[in-house]
Design a protein around this motif. Structure first.
Motif, PDB file in Angstrom:
ATOM      1  N   CYS A 105     -29.312   0.788  21.606  1.00  0.00           N
ATOM      2  CA  CYS A 105     -28.161   0.322  22.394  1.00  0.00           C
ATOM      3  C   CYS A 105     -28.632  -0.068  23.783  1.00  0.00           C
ATOM      4  O   CYS A 105     -29.339   0.708  24.441  1.00  0.00           O
ATOM      5  CB  CYS A 105     -27.101   1.432  22.476  1.00  0.00           C
ATOM      6  SG  CYS A 105     -25.711   1.036  23.562  1.00  0.00           S
ATOM      7  N   ILE A 106     -28.266  -1.256  24.231  1.00  0.00           N
ATOM      8  CA  ILE A 106     -28.594  -1.711  25.580  1.00  0.00           C
ATOM      9  C   ILE A 106     -27.281  -1.991  26.308  1.00  0.00           C
ATOM     10  O   ILE A 106     -26.482  -2.807  25.863  1.00  0.00           O
ATOM     11  CB  ILE A 106     -29.467  -2.972  25.545  1.00  0.00           C
ATOM     12  CG1 ILE A 106     -30.799  -2.680  24.854  1.00  0.00           C
ATOM     13  CG2 ILE A 106     -29.706  -3.487  26.959  1.00  0.00           C
ATOM     14  CD1 ILE A 106     -31.679  -3.886  24.692  1.00  0.00           C
ATOM     15  N   PHE A 119     -19.941   0.787  20.922  1.00  0.00           N
ATOM     16  CA  PHE A 119     -21.290   1.311  21.059  1.00  0.00           C
ATOM     17  C   PHE A 119     -21.827   1.688  19.683  1.00  0.00           C
ATOM     18  O   PHE A 119     -21.067   1.948  18.735  1.00  0.00           O
ATOM     19  CB  PHE A 119     -21.308   2.545  21.977  1.00  0.00           C
ATOM     20  CG  PHE A 119     -20.885   2.227  23.398  1.00  0.00           C
ATOM     21  CD1 PHE A 119     -21.784   1.689  24.298  1.00  0.00           C
ATOM     22  CD2 PHE A 119     -19.582   2.466  23.807  1.00  0.00           C
ATOM     23  CE1 PHE A 119     -21.395   1.392  25.585  1.00  0.00           C
ATOM     24  CE2 PHE A 119     -19.194   2.178  25.104  1.00  0.00           C
ATOM     25  CZ  PHE A 119     -20.100   1.635  25.998  1.00  0.00           C
ATOM     26  N   ALA A 120     -23.163   1.731  19.579  1.00  0.00           N
ATOM     27  CA  ALA A 120     -23.801   2.068  18.302  1.00  0.00           C
ATOM     28  C   ALA A 120     -23.538   3.522  17.939  1.00  0.00           C
ATOM     29  O   ALA A 120     -23.537   4.405  18.804  1.00  0.00           O
ATOM     30  CB  ALA A 120     -25.300   1.800  18.397  1.00  0.00           C
ATOM     31  N   VAL A 121     -23.309   3.753  16.659  1.00  0.00           N
ATOM     32  CA  VAL A 121     -23.093   5.113  16.154  1.00  0.00           C
ATOM     33  C   VAL A 121     -24.043   5.365  14.986  1.00  0.00           C
ATOM     34  O   VAL A 121     -24.507   4.437  14.314  1.00  0.00           O
ATOM     35  CB  VAL A 121     -21.631   5.317  15.701  1.00  0.00           C
ATOM     36  CG1 VAL A 121     -20.676   5.207  16.886  1.00  0.00           C
ATOM     37  CG2 VAL A 121     -21.247   4.302  14.637  1.00  0.00           C
ATOM     38  N   SER A 122     -24.329   6.628  14.749  1.00  0.00           N
ATOM     39  CA  SER A 122     -25.214   7.007  13.652  1.00  0.00           C
ATOM     40  C   SER A 122     -24.451   6.984  12.328  1.00  0.00           C
ATOM     41  O   SER A 122     -23.235   6.734  12.298  1.00  0.00           O
ATOM     42  CB  SER A 122     -25.784   8.401  13.909  1.00  0.00           C
ATOM     43  OG  SER A 122     -24.732   9.361  13.909  1.00  0.00           O
ATOM     44  N   GLU A 123     -25.173   7.266  11.240  1.00  0.00           N
ATOM     45  CA  GLU A 123     -24.542   7.242   9.911  1.00  0.00           C
ATOM     46  C   GLU A 123     -23.432   8.271   9.797  1.00  0.00           C
ATOM     47  O   GLU A 123     -22.472   8.079   9.045  1.00  0.00           O
ATOM     48  CB  GLU A 123     -25.600   7.489   8.834  1.00  0.00           C
ATOM     49  CG  GLU A 123     -26.627   6.354   8.739  1.00  0.00           C
ATOM     50  CD  GLU A 123     -27.642   6.618   7.645  1.00  0.00           C
ATOM     51  OE1 GLU A 123     -27.560   7.706   7.032  1.00  0.00           O
ATOM     52  OE2 GLU A 123     -28.503   5.762   7.422  1.00  0.00           O
ATOM     53  N   PRO A 129     -27.542   7.319  21.809  1.00  0.00           N
ATOM     54  CA  PRO A 129     -27.863   7.108  23.235  1.00  0.00           C
ATOM     55  C   PRO A 129     -27.996   5.620  23.563  1.00  0.00           C
ATOM     56  O   PRO A 129     -28.393   4.818  22.727  1.00  0.00           O
ATOM     57  CB  PRO A 129     -29.209   7.821  23.399  1.00  0.00           C
ATOM     58  CG  PRO A 129     -29.284   8.769  22.254  1.00  0.00           C
ATOM     59  CD  PRO A 129     -28.553   8.116  21.113  1.00  0.00           C
ATOM     60  N   CYS A 130     -27.624   5.266  24.800  1.00  0.00           N
ATOM     61  CA  CYS A 130     -27.686   3.875  25.235  1.00  0.00           C
ATOM     62  C   CYS A 130     -28.670   3.753  26.391  1.00  0.00           C
ATOM     63  O   CYS A 130     -28.734   4.634  27.253  1.00  0.00           O
ATOM     64  CB  CYS A 130     -26.302   3.403  25.699  1.00  0.00           C
ATOM     65  SG  CYS A 130     -25.712   1.941  24.825  1.00  0.00           S
ATOM     66  N   ILE A 131     -29.425   2.648  26.409  1.00  0.00           N
ATOM     67  CA  ILE A 131     -30.304   2.345  27.524  1.00  0.00           C
ATOM     68  C   ILE A 131     -29.530   1.465  28.496  1.00  0.00           C
ATOM     69  O   ILE A 131     -29.040   0.398  28.121  1.00  0.00           O
ATOM     70  CB  ILE A 131     -31.567   1.613  27.044  1.00  0.00           C
ATOM     71  CG1 ILE A 131     -32.371   2.524  26.108  1.00  0.00           C
ATOM     72  CG2 ILE A 131     -32.418   1.181  28.225  1.00  0.00           C
ATOM     73  CD1 ILE A 131     -33.552   1.834  25.477  1.00  0.00           C
ATOM     74  N   ARG A 132     -29.425   1.943  29.725  1.00  0.00           N
ATOM     75  CA  ARG A 132     -28.691   1.177  30.726  1.00  0.00           C
ATOM     76  C   ARG A 132     -29.650   0.230  31.431  1.00  0.00           C
ATOM     77  O   ARG A 132     -30.637   0.655  32.030  1.00  0.00           O
ATOM     78  CB  ARG A 132     -28.021   2.099  31.739  1.00  0.00           C
ATOM     79  CG  ARG A 132     -27.197   1.347  32.782  1.00  0.00           C
ATOM     80  CD  ARG A 132     -26.368   2.302  33.617  1.00  0.00           C
ATOM     81  NE  ARG A 132     -25.633   1.602  34.646  1.00  0.00           N
ATOM     82  CZ  ARG A 132     -24.770   2.185  35.475  1.00  0.00           C
ATOM     83  NH1 ARG A 132     -24.552   3.484  35.373  1.00  0.00           N
ATOM     84  NH2 ARG A 132     -24.143   1.482  36.392  1.00  0.00           N
ATOM     85  N   GLU A 133     -29.358  -1.063  31.394  1.00  0.00           N
ATOM     86  CA  GLU A 133     -30.194  -2.087  32.018  1.00  0.00           C
ATOM     87  C   GLU A 133     -29.657  -2.380  33.406  1.00  0.00           C
ATOM     88  O   GLU A 133     -28.506  -2.757  33.576  1.00  0.00           O
ATOM     89  CB  GLU A 133     -30.183  -3.356  31.156  1.00  0.00           C
ATOM     90  CG  GLU A 133     -31.072  -4.464  31.674  1.00  0.00           C
ATOM     91  CD  GLU A 133     -30.985  -5.707  30.811  1.00  0.00           C
ATOM     92  OE1 GLU A 133     -30.165  -6.587  31.152  1.00  0.00           O
ATOM     93  OE2 GLU A 133     -31.683  -5.797  29.788  1.00  0.00           O
TER      94      GLU A 133
END
Length: 370
Positions: A105-106, A119-123, A129-133
Motif C-alpha cells: 500500500c502506498i 486500503f489494502a486488506v489481507s485475506e 500496513p501502508c507506506i506513506r509517500e
C-alpha cells in the motif's frame, strides 16, 4: 509565490546569435550546466548564465514533458545550449527514486487531502500496513524572502502630519513606566474609532534628498500591536505584541492591511531613473548582498515592486599635481558596484534589496536604470 518567475513569460526568439550578444548579454564565464543546490535562488542561478538575471525567461525552453516546469527544485540540472543559432536554457528534473512496485500500500499526500478510504486488506480482512509517500522537496525561490520579510509591513514611511496628528500614548495601567505585551495603555484620543486594531509607532529617521535637501518622508518605526478595549479620551488599548518597549509619546495608527507584493518579477523600469542610496536598514554599517537600503525614488517616479537598478560607486576626487592649475582636481569615473531590486516603494522613496555586490556599497552611491 515569488518563485513563479517563469510562468507565462516565454518569448519566441527570432534573433541570430550575434544579435543575442547585444540584446541579451551572456555571462562570459557561464557553465554548460548547473545542478541546483539547497539554498539557491532563481536570481543567483540566472546570474551564472546571464549578465542581467531578469532576462532569464527569454532563454528558457519550456519542457512539456516535465510536470510543473516553472518550478525548479534542488537536484535539478539547468543546461545551456545553442539551438539553431539561439542560446537557450533547459531543465532536467532530478527524479526521486520510486517505491518498490511490490509495496502492499502506498499512501500519497494527495490521498490524505482527498480523504482516501480504500486500503489494502489481507485475506482474513485485516488492514495491511501502508507506506506513506512524502514529497520533501520545496521549489527554490526567486529572492531570499527571509531578507525582506520584516520590512514588508514595518517600518513604513509617512508624512510629517501623519505622525504629528496621530493619537499618542499618555499613560500606562498599573503605574508602569514602560509597557509591553499584555499591558494596558492609555491613548489620546480615540473617540470615534475606525478600527479595533492599532499599531504603535515611534518617529525614526528623516529621509532627505541629497540633491535638493528636500524632505522626502519620515520613518515610522514599528513598536507594537494593540487592540482597542474602550474608546475615549483617553482610550484604553491592550498590547497584543511588542517588538520594543512602549514609552510615553509613542504614536498610534490604524493597523491597515497594506498590499504587499510577494510575486516579484525583476525587470528594469520603463523609463530612465537616476537616484541615490540615502540610508541602510537593519543597523548595519557595511552594505553588501541581501542588505536592505533606502533610495530617494518612489512611485511618484514610476518605481514598482520588482524594478531593478544598477548601483554605481561615486568616483573619488583626486588632486592633479601635474596640472598647470595649482589646485586642479579631477573626479574619477563612477564604477558599477552592484544591483538592487525595489520590493516596497512609497511615494517618494523605496526599500530595495541588494541583489549583487561586486564591491563595497555606501550611502550616497548612485542608482540608475540598467
Amino acid at each position: 509565490m515569488a518563485y513563479r518567475l517563469l510562468s507565462g513569460l516565454l518569448i519566441t526568439l527570432i534573433f541570430s546569435i550575434s544579435s543575442w550578444a547585444e540584446e541579451i548579454p551572456l555571462n562570459l564565464s557561464h557553465p554548460d550546466q548547473y545542478t541546483v543546490l539547497k539554498g539557491d535562488t532563481l536570481w543567483n542561478i540566472a546570474g551564472k548564465f546571464l549578465n542581467h538575471p531578469w532576462q532569464w525567461p527569454e532563454l528558457w525552453r519550456h519542457n512539456n514533458q516535465i510536470e510543473n516546469p516553472n518550478l525548479i527544485y534542488p537536484g535539478d540540472t539547468i543546461y545551456f545550449s545553442v539551438v539553431n543559432g539561439k542560446p537557450q536554457l533547459s531543465l532536467a528534473r532530478n527524479e526521486q527514486p520510486q517505491l518498490p512496485a511490490g509495496s502492499p500500500c502506498i499512501l500519497k499526500e494527495e490521498d490524505i487531502k482527498n480523504g482516501r478510504t480504500d486500503f489494502a486488506v489481507s485475506e482474513n480482512g485485516k488492514l495491511l500496513p501502508c507506506i506513506r509517500e512524502i514529497t520533501g522537496k520545496q521549489a527554490i525561490k526567486l529572492v531570499p524572502a527571509e531578507a525582506i520579510a520584516k520590512y514588508l509591513t514595518s517600518p513604513k514611511v509617512v508624512g510629517k502630519n501623519e505622525l504629528d496628528t496621530a493619537p499618542y500614548v499618555i499613560g500606562f495601567a498599573g503605574e508602569h513606566l514602560i509597557a509591553g505585551t499584555g499591558d494596558k495603555i492609555y491613548v489620546r484620543s480615540i473617540t470615534r474609532p475606525k478600527s479595533l486594531s492599532y499599531t504603535i509607532y515611534r518617529a525614526g529617521d528623516t529621509y532627505v534628498s541629497p540633491v535638493s535637501g528636500e524632505i522626502l518622508g519620515y520613518e515610522a518605526k514599528y513598536i507594537a500591536d494593540s487592540t482597542l478595549q474602550q474608546a475615549g479620551d483617553p482610550a484604553t488599548l491592550a498590547v497584543t505584541k511588542s517588538g520594543s518597549e512602549i514609552v510615553i509619546g509613542d504614536r498610534i495608527m490604524v493597523n491597515s492591511e497594506e498590499d504587499v507584493a510577494l510575486n516579484y518579477f525583476p525587470r528594469p523600469p520603463a523609463h530612465n531613473i537616476k537616484g541615490n542610496i540615502i540610508s541602510v536598514l537593519g543597523g548595519v554599517s557595511q552594505i553588501g548582498q541581501y542588505n536592505v537600503v533606502v533610495i530617494d525614488k518612489g512611485t511618484a517616479d514610476g518605481l514598482l515592486p520588482g524594478h531593478e537598478l544598477d548601483i554605481y560607486k561615486r568616483g573619488n576626487i583626486v588632486s592633479d599635481a601635474y596640472s598647470a592649475v595649482k589646485t586642479d582636481a579631477v573626479r574619477l569615473p563612477d564604477e558599477i558596484a552592484g544591483t538592487l531590486m525595489v520590493f516596497r516603494p512609497f511615494e517618494r522613496i523605496s526599500y530595495a534589496l541588494i541583489m549583487k555586490a561586486g564591491q563595497a556599497i555606501h550611502v550616497l552611491d548612485k542608482v540608475q536604470i540598467p
